[in-house]
Write a protein that holds these residues in place. Structure first.
Motif, PDB file in Angstrom:
ATOM      1  N   ASP A   1      23.132  24.183  27.330  1.00  0.00           N
ATOM      2  CA  ASP A   1      22.349  23.948  28.541  1.00  0.00           C
ATOM      3  C   ASP A   1      23.290  23.351  29.570  1.00  0.00           C
ATOM      4  N   ALA A   2      23.567  24.139  30.619  1.00  0.00           N
ATOM      5  CA  ALA A   2      24.516  23.707  31.655  1.00  0.00           C
ATOM      6  C   ALA A   2      24.038  24.207  33.009  1.00  0.00           C
ATOM      7  N   PRO A   3      24.430  23.531  34.076  1.00  0.00           N
ATOM      8  CA  PRO A   3      24.081  24.005  35.416  1.00  0.00           C
ATOM      9  C   PRO A   3      24.711  25.375  35.681  1.00  0.00           C
ATOM     10  N   ARG A   4      24.120  26.122  36.571  1.00  0.00           N
ATOM     11  CA  ARG A   4      24.644  27.448  36.919  1.00  0.00           C
ATOM     12  C   ARG A   4      26.076  27.380  37.447  1.00  0.00           C
ATOM     13  N   SER A   5      26.458  26.261  38.002  1.00  0.00           N
ATOM     14  CA  SER A   5      27.802  26.115  38.559  1.00  0.00           C
ATOM     15  C   SER A   5      28.871  25.988  37.470  1.00  0.00           C
ATOM     16  N   VAL A   6      28.467  25.783  36.219  1.00  0.00           N
ATOM     17  CA  VAL A   6      29.406  25.646  35.106  1.00  0.00           C
ATOM     18  C   VAL A   6      29.492  26.980  34.381  1.00  0.00           C
ATOM     19  N   SER A   7      30.689  27.541  34.337  1.00  0.00           N
ATOM     20  CA  SER A   7      30.899  28.808  33.649  1.00  0.00           C
ATOM     21  C   SER A   7      30.980  28.571  32.145  1.00  0.00           C
ATOM     22  N   VAL A   8      30.185  29.327  31.388  1.00  0.00           N
ATOM     23  CA  VAL A   8      30.205  29.247  29.923  1.00  0.00           C
ATOM     24  C   VAL A   8      30.529  30.649  29.405  1.00  0.00           C
ATOM     25  N   GLN A   9      31.676  30.785  28.767  1.00  0.00           N
ATOM     26  CA  GLN A   9      32.142  32.088  28.285  1.00  0.00           C
ATOM     27  C   GLN A   9      32.609  31.964  26.844  1.00  0.00           C
ATOM     28  N   ARG A  10      32.536  33.066  26.101  1.00  0.00           N
ATOM     29  CA  ARG A  10      33.113  33.097  24.759  1.00  0.00           C
ATOM     30  C   ARG A  10      34.617  33.288  24.897  1.00  0.00           C
ATOM     31  N   ALA A  11      35.390  32.475  24.212  1.00  0.00           N
ATOM     32  CA  ALA A  11      36.851  32.476  24.343  1.00  0.00           C
ATOM     33  C   ALA A  11      37.450  33.840  24.014  1.00  0.00           C
ATOM     34  N   GLU A  12      36.931  34.521  22.977  1.00  0.00           N
ATOM     35  CA  GLU A  12      37.517  35.805  22.594  1.00  0.00           C
ATOM     36  C   GLU A  12      37.318  36.875  23.663  1.00  0.00           C
ATOM     37  N   LEU A  13      36.239  36.781  24.439  1.00  0.00           N
ATOM     38  CA  LEU A  13      36.032  37.743  25.527  1.00  0.00           C
ATOM     39  C   LEU A  13      37.007  37.498  26.671  1.00  0.00           C
ATOM     40  N   ILE A  14      37.267  36.249  26.976  1.00  0.00           N
ATOM     41  CA  ILE A  14      38.218  35.913  28.027  1.00  0.00           C
ATOM     42  C   ILE A  14      39.612  36.388  27.629  1.00  0.00           C
ATOM     43  N   GLU A  15      40.003  36.184  26.375  1.00  0.00           N
ATOM     44  CA  GLU A  15      41.313  36.645  25.898  1.00  0.00           C
ATOM     45  C   GLU A  15      41.404  38.165  25.950  1.00  0.00           C
ATOM     46  N   GLN A  16      40.344  38.852  25.550  1.00  0.00           N
ATOM     47  CA  GLN A  16      40.334  40.315  25.580  1.00  0.00           C
ATOM     48  C   GLN A  16      40.463  40.824  27.021  1.00  0.00           C
ATOM     49  N   LEU A  17      39.757  40.210  27.942  1.00  0.00           N
ATOM     50  CA  LEU A  17      39.838  40.593  29.346  1.00  0.00           C
ATOM     51  C   LEU A  17      41.232  40.336  29.896  1.00  0.00           C
ATOM     52  N   SER A  18      41.804  39.193  29.565  1.00  0.00           N
ATOM     53  CA  SER A  18      43.146  38.851  30.009  1.00  0.00           C
ATOM     54  C   SER A  18      44.168  39.853  29.481  1.00  0.00           C
ATOM     55  N   SER A  19      44.024  40.220  28.214  1.00  0.00           N
ATOM     56  CA  SER A  19      44.931  41.189  27.601  1.00  0.00           C
ATOM     57  C   SER A  19      44.792  42.557  28.270  1.00  0.00           C
ATOM     58  N   SER A  20      43.569  42.973  28.531  1.00  0.00           N
ATOM     59  CA  SER A  20      43.329  44.258  29.206  1.00  0.00           C
ATOM     60  C   SER A  20      43.941  44.259  30.599  1.00  0.00           C
ATOM     61  N   ASN A  21      43.789  43.146  31.308  1.00  0.00           N
ATOM     62  CA  ASN A  21      44.362  43.046  32.655  1.00  0.00           C
ATOM     63  C   ASN A  21      45.891  43.113  32.614  1.00  0.00           C
ATOM     64  N   ARG A  22      46.503  42.441  31.631  1.00  0.00           N
ATOM     65  CA  ARG A  22      47.963  42.504  31.494  1.00  0.00           C
ATOM     66  C   ARG A  22      48.420  43.932  31.208  1.00  0.00           C
ATOM     67  N   ASP A  23      47.706  44.612  30.316  1.00  0.00           N
ATOM     68  CA  ASP A  23      48.066  45.990  29.978  1.00  0.00           C
ATOM     69  C   ASP A  23      47.929  46.912  31.189  1.00  0.00           C
ATOM     70  N   ALA A  24      46.889  46.734  31.965  1.00  0.00           N
ATOM     71  CA  ALA A  24      46.661  47.581  33.138  1.00  0.00           C
ATOM     72  C   ALA A  24      47.694  47.309  34.231  1.00  0.00           C
ATOM     73  N   ALA A  25      48.153  46.069  34.323  1.00  0.00           N
ATOM     74  CA  ALA A  25      49.114  45.701  35.362  1.00  0.00           C
ATOM     75  C   ALA A  25      50.542  46.068  34.984  1.00  0.00           C
ATOM     76  N   SER A  26      50.784  46.366  33.723  1.00  0.00           N
ATOM     77  CA  SER A  26      52.128  46.685  33.247  1.00  0.00           C
ATOM     78  C   SER A  26      52.128  48.061  32.589  1.00  0.00           C
ATOM     79  N   PRO A  27      52.199  49.119  33.389  1.00  0.00           N
ATOM     80  CA  PRO A  27      52.171  50.460  32.793  1.00  0.00           C
ATOM     81  C   PRO A  27      53.380  50.682  31.896  1.00  0.00           C
ATOM     82  N   SER A  28      53.196  51.475  30.866  1.00  0.00           N
ATOM     83  CA  SER A  28      54.288  51.746  29.936  1.00  0.00           C
ATOM     84  C   SER A  28      55.332  52.650  30.592  1.00  0.00           C
ATOM     85  N   ASP A  29      56.534  52.691  30.027  1.00  0.00           N
ATOM     86  CA  ASP A  29      57.613  53.527  30.551  1.00  0.00           C
ATOM     87  C   ASP A  29      57.216  54.989  30.567  1.00  0.00           C
ATOM     88  N   THR A  30      56.478  55.440  29.546  1.00  0.00           N
ATOM     89  CA  THR A  30      56.070  56.842  29.499  1.00  0.00           C
ATOM     90  C   THR A  30      55.106  57.168  30.624  1.00  0.00           C
TER      91      THR A  30
END
Length: 77
Positions: free
Chosen positions: A35-64
Motif C-alpha cells: 500500500d503506497a501513494p500513487r507517487s511511489v513507483s512499485v515494480q518487480r525487480a526482475e522486470l526492471i532488469e529485463q527491460l534494462s537488458s532489452s534496452n541495452r541490446d536494442a541500443a547496441s546492435p550486433s556487428d552482423t
C-alpha cells in the motif's frame, strides 16, 4: 539490508506512506500486498532488469546487424 520475520497478516511500515503486508505464505511462495501513494513507483525487480537488458541490446546492435545494414546501403547506391 534489514531482514525481518513476519507471519501472514503482519505488516512492515516503510517511511510514513508505505505499508507492506504479508498476505499468504504457501511453501516457498509468499504473497505480499504493498500500500503506497500513487507517487511511489512499485515494480518487480526482475522486470526492471529485463527491460534494462532489452534496452541495452536494442541500443547496441550486433556487428552482423551493422554489416547487413551497410551491405543494403551499398546495394542502393
Amino acid at each position: 539490508m534489514l531482514v525481518l520475520s513476519r507471519k501472514a497478516g503482519e505488516s512492515v511500515l516503510v517511511g510514513d506512506d508505505v505499508t507492506i503486508t504479508v498476505l499468504e505464505v504457501r511453501g516457498d511462495v509468499i504473497r505480499i500486498g504493498i500500500d503506497a501513494p500513487r507517487s511511489v513507483s512499485v515494480q518487480r525487480a526482475e522486470l526492471i532488469e529485463q527491460l534494462s537488458s532489452s534496452n541495452r541490446d536494442a541500443a547496441s546492435p550486433s556487428d552482423t546487424t551493422v554489416a547487413s545494414l551497410a551491405e543494403q546501403l551499398r546495394k542502393r547506391s
